[in-house]
Scaffold this motif. Structure first.
Motif, PDB file in Angstrom:
ATOM      1  N   TYR A   1     -12.788   6.315 -10.116  1.00 48.26           N
ATOM      2  CA  TYR A   1     -12.186   4.990 -10.166  1.00 48.26           C
ATOM      3  C   TYR A   1     -10.851   6.225  -9.997  1.00 48.26           C
ATOM      4  O   TYR A   1     -10.457   6.989  -9.890  1.00 48.26           O
ATOM      5  N   ARG A   2      -9.460   5.376  -8.909  1.00 50.19           N
ATOM      6  CA  ARG A   2      -8.553   6.054  -8.775  1.00 50.19           C
ATOM      7  C   ARG A   2      -7.828   5.065  -9.524  1.00 50.19           C
ATOM      8  O   ARG A   2      -7.634   4.192  -9.166  1.00 50.19           O
ATOM      9  N   TYR A   3      -6.592   5.868 -10.588  1.00 51.35           N
ATOM     10  CA  TYR A   3      -5.423   5.818 -11.537  1.00 51.35           C
ATOM     11  C   TYR A   3      -4.459   5.116 -10.850  1.00 51.35           C
ATOM     12  O   TYR A   3      -4.054   4.361 -11.259  1.00 51.35           O
ATOM     13  N   ARG A   4      -4.281   5.818  -9.544  1.00 54.45           N
ATOM     14  CA  ARG A   4      -3.091   4.924  -8.819  1.00 54.45           C
ATOM     15  C   ARG A   4      -3.625   4.359  -8.343  1.00 54.45           C
ATOM     16  O   ARG A   4      -4.926   3.717  -8.086  1.00 54.45           O
ATOM     17  N   GLY A   5      -2.776   3.030  -7.382  1.00 49.52           N
ATOM     18  CA  GLY A   5      -3.332   2.422  -6.469  1.00 49.52           C
ATOM     19  C   GLY A   5      -3.567   2.717  -5.030  1.00 49.52           C
ATOM     20  O   GLY A   5      -3.619   4.217  -5.112  1.00 49.52           O
ATOM     21  N   HIS A   6      -3.830   1.975  -4.208  1.00 49.62           N
ATOM     22  CA  HIS A   6      -4.140   2.645  -3.116  1.00 49.62           C
ATOM     23  C   HIS A   6      -3.573   3.253  -2.493  1.00 49.62           C
ATOM     24  O   HIS A   6      -4.481   4.887  -2.011  1.00 49.62           O
ATOM     25  N   SER A   7      -2.140   3.150  -1.841  1.00 51.50           N
ATOM     26  CA  SER A   7      -1.257   4.702  -1.677  1.00 51.50           C
ATOM     27  C   SER A   7       0.273   4.286  -2.473  1.00 51.50           C
ATOM     28  O   SER A   7      -0.116   3.573  -3.832  1.00 51.50           O
ATOM     29  N   VAL A   8       1.124   5.183  -2.330  1.00 53.13           N
ATOM     30  CA  VAL A   8       1.800   5.093  -2.928  1.00 53.13           C
ATOM     31  C   VAL A   8       2.387   3.516  -2.947  1.00 53.13           C
ATOM     32  O   VAL A   8       3.060   3.371  -4.051  1.00 53.13           O
ATOM     33  N   ALA A   9       2.372   3.091  -1.889  1.00 46.09           N
ATOM     34  CA  ALA A   9       3.230   1.793  -1.153  1.00 46.09           C
ATOM     35  C   ALA A   9       2.298  -0.192  -2.760  1.00 46.09           C
ATOM     36  O   ALA A   9       2.909  -0.544  -2.463  1.00 46.09           O
ATOM     37  N   ASP A  10       1.689   0.621  -2.909  1.00 48.11           N
ATOM     38  CA  ASP A  10       0.456  -0.200  -3.992  1.00 48.11           C
ATOM     39  C   ASP A  10       0.463  -0.279  -5.457  1.00 48.11           C
ATOM     40  O   ASP A  10       0.013   1.149  -6.032  1.00 48.11           O
ATOM     41  N   ALA A  11       1.071  -0.601  -6.016  1.00 48.02           N
ATOM     42  CA  ALA A  11       1.720  -0.838  -7.283  1.00 48.02           C
ATOM     43  C   ALA A  11      -0.570  -1.045  -8.303  1.00 48.02           C
ATOM     44  O   ALA A  11       0.277  -1.667  -9.103  1.00 48.02           O
ATOM     45  N   ALA A  12      -0.506  -1.048  -7.083  1.00 50.13           N
ATOM     46  CA  ALA A  12      -2.954  -2.081  -8.058  1.00 50.13           C
ATOM     47  C   ALA A  12      -1.851  -3.697  -8.825  1.00 50.13           C
ATOM     48  O   ALA A  12      -3.141  -2.811 -10.277  1.00 50.13           O
ATOM     49  N   ARG A  13      -1.325  -4.554  -8.745  1.00 47.23           N
ATOM     50  CA  ARG A  13      -1.414  -5.910  -9.358  1.00 47.23           C
ATOM     51  C   ARG A  13      -2.723  -6.107  -9.717  1.00 47.23           C
ATOM     52  O   ARG A  13      -2.963  -7.226 -10.661  1.00 47.23           O
TER      53      ARG A  13
END
Lengths: 326, 347
Positions: free
Chosen positions: B258-270
């Motif tokens: 699992y990635r804790y963060r979004g896909h990249s910095v630009a992704d807030a993973a909503r």
């Protein structure tokens, strides 16, 4: 000098380079027992075995990606893509990987590989099998695109390409495999990036490559009878582009006609014309003329197919017009 | 007709209670723990540097995936090769490249691993046989055919580790690569880091059969699925695959993570819930490894603190190096485009 076919010249170049360097291996569809779709690799599997003449599945991404990975780790792959029409399904490997790896990794990696493929149109092969897509690759910094017009150039340039450390698209022409020509004996090598004056003349430069070189030479014969002296510049590679040689020719003749099989807009002629106006504008006695294939997918009917391709008569007629003759 | 698949929370299947078996020396285990901690710290700091505009472009982190990184890369031998993708900061660090050269690359500086030409997605270290990060999903996979083929052709005992994400497994290039790797019995281990999301698309929305490891059989490979939050489990699976690879059998390993963060910095993973993220964070690979080691009396709190301190120092030094390193010379814009180009010719 022995006279051999284009097919034999290519075959001999492959064979000689495989003998010369153990790291050279061939891969592609049907290149083993079948001998290659255009029989260029015929017999090589018997001499070098299936590991050095690897028949692959129908997998263009796989073939060109495999070639790139092998090239990064010390080998010198020569891939055959059965025709340039099939290259699109694996194009990412050539454009995004092979061509960019040396640069985007800051010079820490090399991709010395050759992708051989026939281009061009003929024999009612129709829309999906009659294209000249080499300019797409010539657009890409990091690629070389080589396109010989004679057996001697084919042999010499293929040998140079295999020894070169850059990724090279080596464009053959699907109707030229049986064309014959003199080829010097021994280790005949032609440097990449040097255009060749196939015929000297003073009134008009026809700048062209691959099969169209022969149409230009035919047109030059016809025009010579009318007292028009044509110089035929065979580019031999689209990238590197030997601007120096073609500009020198235009400065001498003051007229340039660009001739190629592919489509008109954004084609090789557009780049050549732009180079001429940048470097020889003041020398021109007539705007640069472009003759190319018609901008349609290749139709099936023999009549329509002929109508879609450049014609020698058109070259002659435009040349006359450029010189103010009727 | 395509119906939107109803989303449920994608929960981890934990092997928390699996008794950890350690054959490794304490030093080796500490080294694995340190590398995981180093990658976490590197990514934390990298993220911070990105928000401070020291780093540009895309920035994909390995947060949460450290066990898949360390478990697959650390068992490799020096002669083995790695072909990776764009979420590869941790991969190159696990391979032993000094983080300061990695950070310098992220900063776009001359002494970065790609001399400022590559950036986050295109890290490279030939001396460690790290053959790069690539930015086209699945585009790196066909390269591994050639690398594996090359080892066999040259008669060398080398293994290729091909890293990819689960999203790539829906792309045609993955099929061509795996088919040819299997067909030629190449010494290639393909590890699918399944972090459940390709950007915001779940694996259930991208795979007709989301059990990706099962495709191994179809390609003539050994297929295995492993808990990617458990570094020792990943390591064991990898070691087993290495033995098979040396005997000419490729493997397809699916590491669930699992990635804790979004896909990249630009992704807030909503597109996913806080609860889901939390349930995975409870399986945090670094904390889990610490608990396993601690239970086996192989690490003390003091030792851990010392490790944390040392990686912090190392990452800070990397930032210092990167920040003070020179920018590439604009006169070198065309360097490395071609090898020995012909003189006096328009390239």
């Amino acid at each position: 000098m022995p006279v051999i076919t284009m097919r034999e010249a290519l075959h001999d170049a492959l064979r000689e380079e495989m003998i010369r360097d153990q790291n050279v291996f061939l891969l592609g569809e049907e290149i083993g027992r079948f001998g290659g779709s255009y029989k260029v690799t015929e017999g090589l599997i018997d001499e070098f075995g299936p590991e050095r003449v690897l028949s692959t599945p129908i997998a263009e991404s796989g073939i060109m990606g495999m070639a790139t990975g092998a090239a990064m780790t010390g080998l010198r792959p020569v891939a055959e893509i059965m025709t340039i029409n099939f290259i699109m399904v694996g194009m990412d490997q050539l454009v995004n990987n092979a061509a960019k790896i040396p640069y985007m990794f800051g010079g820490e990696a090399r991709t010395p590989l050759v992708v051989r493929t026939p281009s061009g149109a003929a024999h009612q092969l129709t829309a999906q099998h009659s294209q000249s897509l080499e300019v797409w690759f010539a657009y890409v910094p990091g690629m070389y695109v080589v396109a010989p017009s004679t057996p001697a150039d084919a042999k010499g340039l293929l040998k140079s390409s295999i020894r070169n450390d850059n990724p090279i698209l080596f464009v053959e022409n699907l109707v030229m495999y049986n064309e014959k020509g003199e080829v010097p004996e021994g280790d005949h090598v032609v440097p990449i990036g040097k255009a060749d004056i196939k015929r000297e003349g003073g009134d008009l430069s026809i700048i062209t490559y691959s099969r169209m070189v022969h149409m230009a030479l035919e047109a030059a014969d016809v025009l010579a009878e009318e007292g028009i002296s044509v110089e035929v510049v065979d580019l031999r590679s689209l990238r590197p582009l030997d601007v120096e040689t073609m500009i020198a020719s235009v400065k001498k003749t003051n007229r340039a006609l660009v001739l190629h099989e592919g489509w008109y807009k954004y084609g090789a002629g557009a780049e050549v014309a732009a180079q001429i106006q940048e470097h020889a504008f003041d020398y021109l006695d007539h705007p640069v003329v472009r003759i190319s294939g018609q901008e349609v997918p290749m139709p099936y009917s023999t009549v329509l197919e002929r109508a879609a391709q450049p014609r020698m008569e058109d070259v002659v007629e435009r040349a006359r017009f450029m010189l103010g003759r009727k | 007709m395509v119906k939107e698949i109803e989303r449920t929370e994608l929960e981890p299947t934990s092997t928390e209670n699996r008794p950890a078996e350690f054959h490794e020396s304490k030093e080796e285990l500490h080294s694995l723990f340190r590398t995981m901690s180093l990658i976490r710290r590197f990514e934390d700091t990298g993220w911070e540097m990105y928000t401070r505009a020291k780093i540009g472009g895309y920035f994909h982190t390995n947060h949460g995936e450290e066990a898949t990184v360390v478990g697959t890369i650390c068992p490799l031998r020096p002669q083995d090769w790695i072909v990776s993708f764009y979420r590869e900061h941790g991969h190159i660090i696990a391979r032993g490249t000094d983080p300061k050269y990695v950070m310098a690359e992220l900063f776009g500086r001359e002494h970065g691993v790609a001399h400022g030409r590559g950036g986050s997605m295109h890290l490279f270290d030939y001396s460690r046989h790290f053959l790069g990060g690539y930015g086209i999903v699945a585009g790196q996979m066909p390269l591994a055919i050639g690398v594996g083929w090359s080892s066999k052709y040259r008669g060398q005992d080398e293994i290729t580790l091909l890293l990819t994400g689960e999203g790539a497994m829906a792309n045609g290039a993955s099929h061509e690569a795996l088919n040819m790797i299997g067909l030629y019995h190449l010494p290639v281990i393909t590890v699918v880091v399944n972090n459940l999301y390709g950007m915001g698309t779940t694996v259930h929305e991208s795979a007709a059969n989301p059990e990706i490891w099962k495709r191994g059989e179809m390609y003539g490979m050994h297929g295995a699925q492993v808990d990617g939050m458990d570094v020792m489990a990943v390591r064991r699976t990898m070691q087993d695959a290495m033995k098979r690879a040396s005997n000419g059998q490729p493997s397809l390993i699916e590491a669930m993570t699992y990635r804790y963060r979004g896909h990249s910095v630009a992704d807030a993973a909503r597109y996913r819930s806080t609860e889901e993220v939390q349930s995975w964070r409870q399986q945090d690979p670094i904390e889990r490894f610490y608990r396993q080691l601690s239970k086996a009396d192989l690490i003390t709190e003091e030792e851990r603190n010392a490790i944390d301190e040392s990686v912090e120092k190392q990452v800070n030094a990397a930032v210092e190096f990167a920040d003070s390193d020179e920018h590439p010379d604009p006169n070198g814009l065309f360097d490395h485009l071609y090898v020995d180009p012909p003189a006096g010719v328009s390239l």
